[in-house]
Design a protein around this motif. Structure first.
Motif, PDB file in Angstrom:
ATOM      1  N   ASN A  95      -4.066   1.694   5.198  1.00  0.00           N
ATOM      2  CA  ASN A  95      -3.281   2.645   4.828  1.00  0.00           C
ATOM      3  C   ASN A  95      -1.956   2.124   4.501  1.00  0.00           C
ATOM      4  O   ASN A  95      -0.922   2.192   5.365  1.00  0.00           O
ATOM      5  CB  ASN A  95      -3.444   3.808   5.751  1.00  0.00           C
ATOM      6  N   PHE A  96      -1.739   1.803   3.329  1.00  0.00           N
ATOM      7  CA  PHE A  96      -0.253   1.179   3.077  1.00  0.00           C
ATOM      8  C   PHE A  96       0.795   2.306   2.715  1.00  0.00           C
ATOM      9  O   PHE A  96       1.927   1.971   2.573  1.00  0.00           O
ATOM     10  CB  PHE A  96      -0.335   0.543   1.520  1.00  0.00           C
ATOM     11  N   LYS A  97       0.437   3.576   2.691  1.00  0.00           N
ATOM     12  CA  LYS A  97       1.071   4.583   2.361  1.00  0.00           C
ATOM     13  C   LYS A  97       2.208   4.627   3.636  1.00  0.00           C
ATOM     14  O   LYS A  97       3.473   5.376   3.577  1.00  0.00           O
ATOM     15  CB  LYS A  97       0.357   5.993   2.294  1.00  0.00           C
ATOM     16  N   LEU A  98       1.801   4.121   4.957  1.00  0.00           N
ATOM     17  CA  LEU A  98       2.526   4.199   6.237  1.00  0.00           C
ATOM     18  C   LEU A  98       3.943   3.614   5.815  1.00  0.00           C
ATOM     19  O   LEU A  98       4.931   3.784   6.313  1.00  0.00           O
ATOM     20  CB  LEU A  98       1.912   3.940   7.272  1.00  0.00           C
ATOM     21  N   LEU A  99       3.794   2.559   4.925  1.00  0.00           N
ATOM     22  CA  LEU A  99       5.174   1.664   4.638  1.00  0.00           C
ATOM     23  C   LEU A  99       5.958   2.121   3.640  1.00  0.00           C
ATOM     24  O   LEU A  99       6.980   1.406   3.228  1.00  0.00           O
ATOM     25  CB  LEU A  99       4.442   0.094   4.501  1.00  0.00           C
ATOM     26  N   GLU A 100       5.586   3.195   2.852  1.00  0.00           N
ATOM     27  CA  GLU A 100       6.216   3.588   1.805  1.00  0.00           C
ATOM     28  C   GLU A 100       7.546   3.917   2.090  1.00  0.00           C
ATOM     29  O   GLU A 100       7.664   4.739   2.920  1.00  0.00           O
ATOM     30  CB  GLU A 100       5.327   4.709   0.907  1.00  0.00           C
ATOM     31  N   GLY A 101       8.575   3.295   1.286  1.00  0.00           N
ATOM     32  CA  GLY A 101       9.957   3.807   1.457  1.00  0.00           C
ATOM     33  C   GLY A 101      10.624   2.920   2.672  1.00  0.00           C
ATOM     34  O   GLY A 101      11.883   3.128   2.694  1.00  0.00           O
ATOM     35  N   ILE A 102      10.017   2.185   3.501  1.00  0.00           N
ATOM     36  CA  ILE A 102      10.699   1.381   4.524  1.00  0.00           C
ATOM     37  C   ILE A 102      10.924  -0.083   3.808  1.00  0.00           C
ATOM     38  O   ILE A 102      10.388  -0.732   3.152  1.00  0.00           O
ATOM     39  CB  ILE A 102       9.500   1.059   5.516  1.00  0.00           C
ATOM     40  N   ARG A 103      12.225  -0.234   4.192  1.00  0.00           N
ATOM     41  CA  ARG A 103      12.812  -1.443   3.538  1.00  0.00           C
ATOM     42  C   ARG A 103      13.435  -2.379   4.711  1.00  0.00           C
ATOM     43  O   ARG A 103      13.915  -3.517   4.241  1.00  0.00           O
ATOM     44  CB  ARG A 103      14.000  -1.024   2.364  1.00  0.00           C
ATOM     45  N   THR A 126       2.781 -10.656   4.901  1.00  0.00           N
ATOM     46  CA  THR A 126       2.746 -10.983   3.544  1.00  0.00           C
ATOM     47  C   THR A 126       3.418  -9.651   2.567  1.00  0.00           C
ATOM     48  O   THR A 126       4.249  -9.972   1.652  1.00  0.00           O
ATOM     49  CB  THR A 126       1.219 -11.000   3.073  1.00  0.00           C
ATOM     50  N   TYR A 127       3.137  -8.693   3.158  1.00  0.00           N
ATOM     51  CA  TYR A 127       3.723  -7.236   2.386  1.00  0.00           C
ATOM     52  C   TYR A 127       5.409  -7.161   2.445  1.00  0.00           C
ATOM     53  O   TYR A 127       6.026  -7.069   1.631  1.00  0.00           O
ATOM     54  CB  TYR A 127       3.382  -6.110   3.160  1.00  0.00           C
ATOM     55  N   ILE A 128       6.027  -7.786   3.714  1.00  0.00           N
ATOM     56  CA  ILE A 128       7.368  -7.791   3.836  1.00  0.00           C
ATOM     57  C   ILE A 128       7.875  -8.984   2.957  1.00  0.00           C
ATOM     58  O   ILE A 128       9.143  -8.709   2.246  1.00  0.00           O
ATOM     59  CB  ILE A 128       7.541  -8.285   5.157  1.00  0.00           C
ATOM     60  N   ASN A 129       7.288 -10.140   2.787  1.00  0.00           N
ATOM     61  CA  ASN A 129       7.821 -11.153   2.018  1.00  0.00           C
ATOM     62  C   ASN A 129       7.614 -10.791   0.403  1.00  0.00           C
ATOM     63  O   ASN A 129       8.571 -10.826  -0.560  1.00  0.00           O
ATOM     64  CB  ASN A 129       7.173 -12.367   2.178  1.00  0.00           C
ATOM     65  N   ALA A 130       6.703 -10.186  -0.008  1.00  0.00           N
ATOM     66  CA  ALA A 130       6.406  -9.842  -1.179  1.00  0.00           C
ATOM     67  C   ALA A 130       7.227  -8.752  -1.770  1.00  0.00           C
ATOM     68  O   ALA A 130       7.714  -8.658  -3.274  1.00  0.00           O
ATOM     69  CB  ALA A 130       5.068  -9.200  -1.627  1.00  0.00           C
ATOM     70  N   HIS A 131       7.700  -7.637  -1.044  1.00  0.00           N
ATOM     71  CA  HIS A 131       8.690  -6.645  -1.243  1.00  0.00           C
ATOM     72  C   HIS A 131      10.133  -6.960  -1.044  1.00  0.00           C
ATOM     73  O   HIS A 131      10.750  -6.076  -1.156  1.00  0.00           O
ATOM     74  CB  HIS A 131       8.298  -5.257  -0.557  1.00  0.00           C
ATOM     75  N   GLY A 132      10.329  -7.961  -0.471  1.00  0.00           N
ATOM     76  CA  GLY A 132      11.725  -8.236  -0.222  1.00  0.00           C
ATOM     77  C   GLY A 132      12.537  -7.394   0.820  1.00  0.00           C
ATOM     78  O   GLY A 132      13.604  -7.209   0.867  1.00  0.00           O
ATOM     79  N   ALA A 133      11.614  -7.013   1.772  1.00  0.00           N
ATOM     80  CA  ALA A 133      12.156  -6.272   2.852  1.00  0.00           C
ATOM     81  C   ALA A 133      13.029  -7.181   3.832  1.00  0.00           C
ATOM     82  O   ALA A 133      12.633  -8.278   3.951  1.00  0.00           O
ATOM     83  CB  ALA A 133      11.021  -5.523   3.631  1.00  0.00           C
ATOM     84  N   LYS A 134      13.901  -6.519   4.474  1.00  0.00           N
ATOM     85  CA  LYS A 134      14.865  -6.986   5.268  1.00  0.00           C
ATOM     86  C   LYS A 134      14.443  -7.089   6.621  1.00  0.00           C
ATOM     87  O   LYS A 134      13.595  -5.974   7.114  1.00  0.00           O
ATOM     88  CB  LYS A 134      16.306  -6.586   5.288  1.00  0.00           C
TER      89      LYS A 134
END
Length: 519
Positions: A442-450, A505-513
């Protein structure tokens, strides 16, 4: 006489053939026996005697039969060979300059390979202790005893005690459990009532090292031991759709009616919610510190002996709504707007038109990371819109899955704060799912998190997550055994480690801090 087949024997026979004729000629001739001839003859005689002794020894060794099995000499079997490596590898024979090979004077030993065993984790090996003789102690007085206990109905036939605010005849058929009655346990008499003597034994929270793991505070250890070992003295009703029951534990005070507040309490959930215990330890290891202490415990009034998750009851939590179990009412659309406003970040006071709540912006990042690793959907995705649910999921049974067409109006659940600390969240109802495949996360749980918490991400990157989880979960003896020991725990950790790799991998791909979030 056999023909020599080794270079050393050829040399010996050659020298012998030269010496024998010369000795015979020396002693048979009529020449004067000078000093030179005597020395030469003596040397040849000594060498001939040495050669004869060597030939005799070789004949004895060839004539001796090979000894097998247990008839080998004790000295040969027990003699140490420090020069021989124990890994079965021996260097090849050294070659000389003339092309001959020098045979090594070694004994080849074949060792049986050992079965590989998992490494011992610090604090999970019980130290050996000397036997101590038991010393008879006096029976404690009435002031040291705490009150009645809960027993199965079939354990004894006794009259029901009328205790206000208690439910002594609750029908637990919905949970597949035996009904129970409130009875007075056998024991010493004190104050006109029978009270049960507390059982003295080894704690279910085992710590074999000098100190507990660093991620668990002294308060955590004390509360875990309270939940795991303290006797149950009462029951209070609680409104819960999951069939949870609020148990009153033995406390330092002795109120006339056992109740939460004067005495500590714990929420006993169903055995299907055992992942609550894993969630507590994972929360502490990641440095989030947002869950309530939880242990696994076998209930005193359930006959089948199954363990149940037992969670500390915190009276400081803010009142919640009966439908959403939240102290703050939020919809998915409002939640996404709060993430954009970054309320209370860097000490900035939000403007009234932003619509911010009292919850700090970093709390949502911690919740999203925690929920993704355990795939908890009952907070941010109550309608199961971000994955393919199963028939037994709550959203399918309640019919909420059909309401995904307008997700902005979906209400969030289990968003809870403390009364004296409204800036931070408390994670409750942390039932995780370990059987969800990687293609159905469920990747919706990470939606909007930067932004993500640095303390948690550093643990996921350090490759020490497995070791810490093993060391931490080993403390809870009942939970460890209920999951099949280390082999069962390792399977759960495999799932978390794989999800951690996907999250990184998700953090690196989306450029999250990745930021420090230790407010």
């Amino acid at each position: 006489m056999s023909c020599p087949d080794k270079p050393g024997q050829l040399i010996n026979w050659f020298l012998c053939s030269l010496c024998i004729p010369r000795v015979r000629k020396l002693w048979s001739s009529r020449r004067p026996r000078t000093r030179r001839n005597l020395l030469l003859g003596t040397a040849c005689a000594i060498y001939l005697g040495f050669l004869v002794s060597q030939v005799g020894r070789a004949c004895v060794q060839h004539a001796r039969p090979a000894v097998k099995g247990p008839h080998r000499s004790r000295a040969a079997t027990e003699a140490p060979f420090p020069e021989i490596p124990l890994d079965g590898t021996l260097a090849p024979p050294e070659s000389q300059g003339n092309g001959t090979t020098l045979q090594p004077n070694v004994v080849y030993i074949t060792l049986r390979s050992k079965r590989s065993k998992p490494a011992n984790i610090r604090g999970t090996v019980k130290p050996k202790r000397r036997k101590k003789y038991a010393v008879a102690s006096r029976v404690p007085g009435p002031e040291a005893l705490m009150g009645p206990s809960l027993r199965p109905q079939v354990a004894a036939k006794a009259a029901d005690s009328e205790v206000p605010r208690h439910v002594p005849g609750v029908n637990l058929a919905k949970a597949g459990e035996q009904p129970w009655r409130w009875i007075q346990g056998p024991g010493a008499r004190g104050g006109g009532t029978d009270v049960q003597l507390p059982l003295v034994g080894e704690s279910n929270i085992r710590i074999y090292s000098e100190s507990a793991p660093s991620w668990l505070s002294k308060e955590d250890i004390g509360q875990m031991r309270l939940l795991a070992d303290r006797a149950v003295t009462g029951l209070q009703p609680v409104q819960s759709r999951s069939g949870a029951r609020l148990l009153v534990l033995e406390g330092t005070t002795r109120p006339s009616v056992p109740s939460c507040g004067p005495s500590p309490c714990g929420l006993l959930k169903q055995s299907l919610d055992m992942s609550e215990v894993f969630a507590f330890h994972l929360d502490r290891i990641l440095g989030l510190n947002r869950t309530l202490p939880s242990v696994s415990r076998k209930s005193e009034f359930i006959q089948d002996g199954r363990p149940f998750p037992f969670i500390l009851w915190d009276p400081s939590l803010s009142p919640t709504n009966n439908e959403t179990h939240s102290s703050v009412k939020l919809t998915w659309g409002t939640y996404q707007q709060l993430l954009k406003q970054k309320c209370w970040q860097n000490g900035r006071v939000p403007k009234p038109e932003w619509g911010c709540t009292e919850i700090h912006h970093h709390e949502w990042s911690k919740m999203a990371l925690f929920d993704f690793l355990l795939q908890i959907y009952n907070r941010l995705d109550t309608n199961c819109c971000g994955f393919r649910p199963r028939k037994e999921d709550t959203c399918v049974q309640s019919g909420h899955i059909s309401k995904c067409y307008n997700q902005d109006t979906v209400v969030l659940a289990h968003i809870v704060q403390r009364k004296q600390d409204p800036r931070h969240l408390v994670f409750i109802d942390n039932k995780g799912f370990f059987d969800r495949s990687e293609d159905n996360l469920n990747f919706k749980l990470l939606e909007g998190i930067r932004e993500f918490p640095e303390s948690a991400v550093s643990v996921l990157k350090s490759q020490h997550l497995r070791q810490k989880l093993l060391q931490s979960l080993f403390l809870d003896k009942v939970y460890w055994e209920s999951q099949g020991g280390r082999q069962g725990i390792e399977k759960l950790i495999d799932v978390i480690e794989q999800r951690a790799k996907i999250l990184l991998t998700y953090i690196n791909a989306h450029g999250a801090k990745v930021l420090p979030m230790n407010e």
